[in-house]
Enzyme design. Structure first.
Site, PDB file in Angstrom:
ATOM      1  N   GLU A 255      41.617  81.247  49.902  1.00  8.27           N
ATOM      2  CA  GLU A 255      41.420  79.989  48.817  1.00  8.27           C
ATOM      3  C   GLU A 255      42.005  80.313  47.672  1.00  8.27           C
ATOM      4  O   GLU A 255      41.530  81.245  46.853  1.00  8.27           O
ATOM      5  CB  GLU A 255      39.937  79.756  48.616  1.00  8.27           C
ATOM      6  CG  GLU A 255      39.597  78.421  48.031  1.00  8.27           C
ATOM      7  CD  GLU A 255      39.201  78.612  46.388  1.00  8.27           C
ATOM      8  OE1 GLU A 255      40.059  78.471  45.680  1.00  8.27           O
ATOM      9  OE2 GLU A 255      38.262  79.298  46.196  1.00  8.27           O
ATOM     10  N   CYS A 294      39.678  77.206  40.059  1.00  9.68           N
ATOM     11  CA  CYS A 294      40.725  76.675  41.244  1.00  9.68           C
ATOM     12  C   CYS A 294      40.859  75.389  41.430  1.00  9.68           C
ATOM     13  O   CYS A 294      41.940  74.746  41.753  1.00  9.68           O
ATOM     14  CB  CYS A 294      40.437  77.554  42.512  1.00  9.68           C
ATOM     15  SG  CYS A 294      38.723  77.235  43.174  1.00  9.68           S
TER      16      CYS A 294
END
Length: 662
Positions: A255, A294
């Site tokens: 990720e 993120c």
């Protein structure tokens, strides 16, 4: 200043030798330090040989109850984590996302696992596949726990959530974890692990912690281990290419950072609620965690006709944002990284508001790129801080093209009150985003926002975002299990899976509704007597329920229907008569019927046809710490003893032991 410790091979181990000093992001004061990485060779062996067997000795539901108890204990002591989190530069609200969000994710998995998963380490994936005409040879996909360990390399920005959202599905699946948090905030993760271990609930070897470099840990990965990473796209590429990962085909989930987009629909004007919602969301995503997320919005894509209005609104919001209104970058080094990224953006995007950091305080910084389809840096360079770039589009097609220049993102958001616009943009960008969030006036009060991953929805994205997938409810549990196709006789498949399949052995001794779980076995069956359906039954059911559909009431109209020979019985009449045939009415171990699954009507039933039922115990799931369990029954309704007219699963709650009856 305390030196962080590793928790490896069942003990807290002091970190020795040279390390790194970790400073308070607000004051610059040294608060913790890390040390050298110890020998890693024993770590994975300990996890595989001790932690894995200890977890798999428990049932999935027992593991879920363990998570629930740990989560409740963490919630009671979360203020200790909040106090440490402040050192990282996080505000109270920033820390809420990490701490309460992480514990909440743990509790969500504890609940969903008990509701949605069987209480067995062997889990079916779909139903059986009949491979022979006579049913003597069948196939079945199953999932079983990998007997390795999950190495979790986590980013600095979510030291609690980042660990717990990975740990929860791994433990539910029966896999131990080795947690390697980023150095900058490892002290928060370390304390969270201490709180978990202090509960006395964690099986030996189920978790290990490395507060420092990973050393040669990855060299010892094997074919049943897994590697999970959150961080930069560049490091993800390095890990993916590690010799052990390649040699052993180690499952790797990444990720990575991504250039997430927010798109304002062409239907929106500055007077519309969506305009203000959009500006509010962009500003929030720039300032929460000082933009160190993120999922933060990096590219702000708006109609060219109102770009100046959007810019003015954002500048006004940013100019009212003071240092006390948001957190800090985690370190001076991170501030330098953000400055370097902005320097790379500036040749193609000018700074509208904001600028350089003062220490670890970085003002929200908005850039503007007026020719996004001719630029590269805004679609390739991420400033991992409170930085976003504003860019215009002329058509929806162009907005989609600009968004897709990010080459894969975790999330994109679209603000529109036009369902046609929502559809067009979604179909254009979905393939390059892990999640697409829509905001408008109707969902404003209930929406969770652009930047919040939820445990029931997938988190991850294609391309630059790493190509991985986390969360998504029980999907994440299955990521930690190996899928195998079985082929064999029905009896063999039933014995392996614990679920009866058609063709497997049955037992007909006494009515299975009279058996508690301690006596009931899969395959226990009743074949009922028959009942003839009359025209009076059909008409009574129609008038009693109000379902006077023509196929039940009008012979001529029913015959014109290509599926019916004439007037037919209601499907729910068939189900009702079936229950009357198979139910044992006396008080006993069956406590309740809580539903039907997969109901299908296979053939019509006319007046004069007789119905009978074959009811077979298909799956038995005792509930942990309860006096009852769930039984799934295979129910087949026959017409004149031959043709199948209905097929479904009956779901009941059944006592584990014989009940004392008054």
């Amino acid at each position: 200043m305390r030196r962080l410790e590793h928790f490896i091979t069942g003990a807290w181990t002091p970190a020795e030798g040279a390390g790194s000093v970790l400073t308070d992001a607000f004051t610059g004061e040294a608060v913790f330090e890390t040390g050298d990485t110890p020998a890693m060779a024993p770590v994975l062996d300990y996890a595989r040989q001790t932690g894995g067997p200890a977890l798999r000795a428990m049932t999935p539901h027992a593991r879920a109850l363990m998570l629930k108890a740990i989560g409740q204990k963490l919630m009671e002591q979360k203020e200790e984590l909040y106090a440490l989190s402040h050192h990282t530069g996080a505000t109270r609200s920033d820390s809420w996302v990490d701490i309460d969000g992480g514990i909440g994710t743990l509790l969500t998995y504890a609940s969903r696992a008990r509701r949605e998963l069987p209480n067995s380490n062997v889990m079916r994936d779909g139903g059986p596949e009949v491979l022979a005409k006579d049913g003597s040879f069948v196939g079945q996909h199953i999932r079983t726990p990998r007997q390795g360990a999950v190495v979790m390399i986590n980013a600095y920005n979510f030291p609690v959530w980042g660990m717990l959202e990975k740990l929860a599905p791994a433990w539910i699946a029966g896999m131990p974890v080795v947690v390697k948090p980023a150095r900058q905030t490892a002290y928060v993760t370390e304390h969270c692990v201490r709180l978990m271990l202090d509960t006395g609930l964690v099986p030996e070897g189920a978790i290990q912690l490395i507060c420092g470099g990973a050393g040669d840990l990855l060299d010892h990965l094997g074919p049943e281990d897994m590697l999970s990473f959150t961080g930069s796209a560049a490091v993800a590429q390095q890990l993916r290419a590690h010799p052990a990962v390649i040699a052993h085909s180690v499952p790797f989930n990444a990720e990575a950072d991504s250039l997430n987009a927010a798109i304002l629909g062409p239907d929106v004007t500055p007077e519309d609620p969506e305009f203000d919602l959009f500006v509010t969301e962009v500003h929030r995503e720039m300032t929460v965690k000082a933009g160190q997320k993120c999922t933060a919005i990096r590219r702000v894509i708006v109609p060219e006709g109102i770009i100046d209005a959007v810019q003015t609104a954002l500048v006004d919001r940013i100019n009212t944002t003071k240092p006390d209104d948001m957190g800090r970058l985690v370190s001076a080094a991170q501030a330098q990284d953000v400055r370097a990224a902005v320097d790379k953006l500036e040749p193609e995007a000018r700074i509208v508001v904001g600028g350089a950091a003062r220490g670890t305080w970085h003002p929200p910084t908005l850039l503007r790129c007026d020719v996004p389809l001719k630029a590269r840096a805004p679609h390739e360079v991420e400033a991992f801080g409170p930085v976003a770039t504003l860019m215009p589009y002329s058509t929806v097609e162009e907005a989609v093209e600009i968004a897709n220049r990010g080459q894969g993102s975790l999330v994109a958001s679209v603000f529109t009150d036009d369902t046609g616009v929502a559809q067009e943009i979604a179909l254009g960008i979905a393939r390059l985003n892990g999640r697409v969030y829509f905001g408008n006036r109707s969902s404003a009060a209930s929406s969770t926002g652009h930047g919040s991953p939820l445990p029931m929805l997938i988190h991850g994205g294609p391309g630059r975002a790493g190509g991985g997938e986390e969360l998504g409810g029980v999907r994440a549990v299955f990521h930690h299990m190996h899928r195998t196709a079985l082929q064999g006789t029905p009896d063999q498949i039933a014995a392996i899976t614990g679920v009866w399949v058609p063709g497997a052995a049955t037992r007909e001794d006494r009515h299975p509704f009279l058996k508690p779980l301690s006596e009931l076995e899969i395959g226990d069956t009743i074949r009922t007597a028959s009942r003839t359906v009359t025209l009076e039954d059909i008409e009574h059911f129609a008038n009693f329920t109000g379902d006077t559909f023509y196929a039940h009431m009008d012979e001529a109209a029913a015959k014109r229907n290509p599926f019916f020979p004439g007037r037919v019985a209601h499907g729910y009449l068939i189900v009702s008569f079936a229950a009357g045939l198979f139910v044992e009415p006396s008080e006993g171990p069956v406590l309740a019927n809580y539903g039907l699954d997969s109901l299908r009507f296979m053939a019509p039933v006319s007046a004069g046809d007789s119905l009978s039922v074959i009811l077979t115990a298909k799956e038995i799931t005792p509930r942990e710490n309860e006096t009852h369990g769930e039984v799934r029954w295979d129910c087949t309704v026959l017409r004149d003893g031959e043709a199948v007219v209905a097929q479904y699963d009956v779901l009941t709650l059944v006592a584990k032991e014989p009940r004392e009856l008054g």
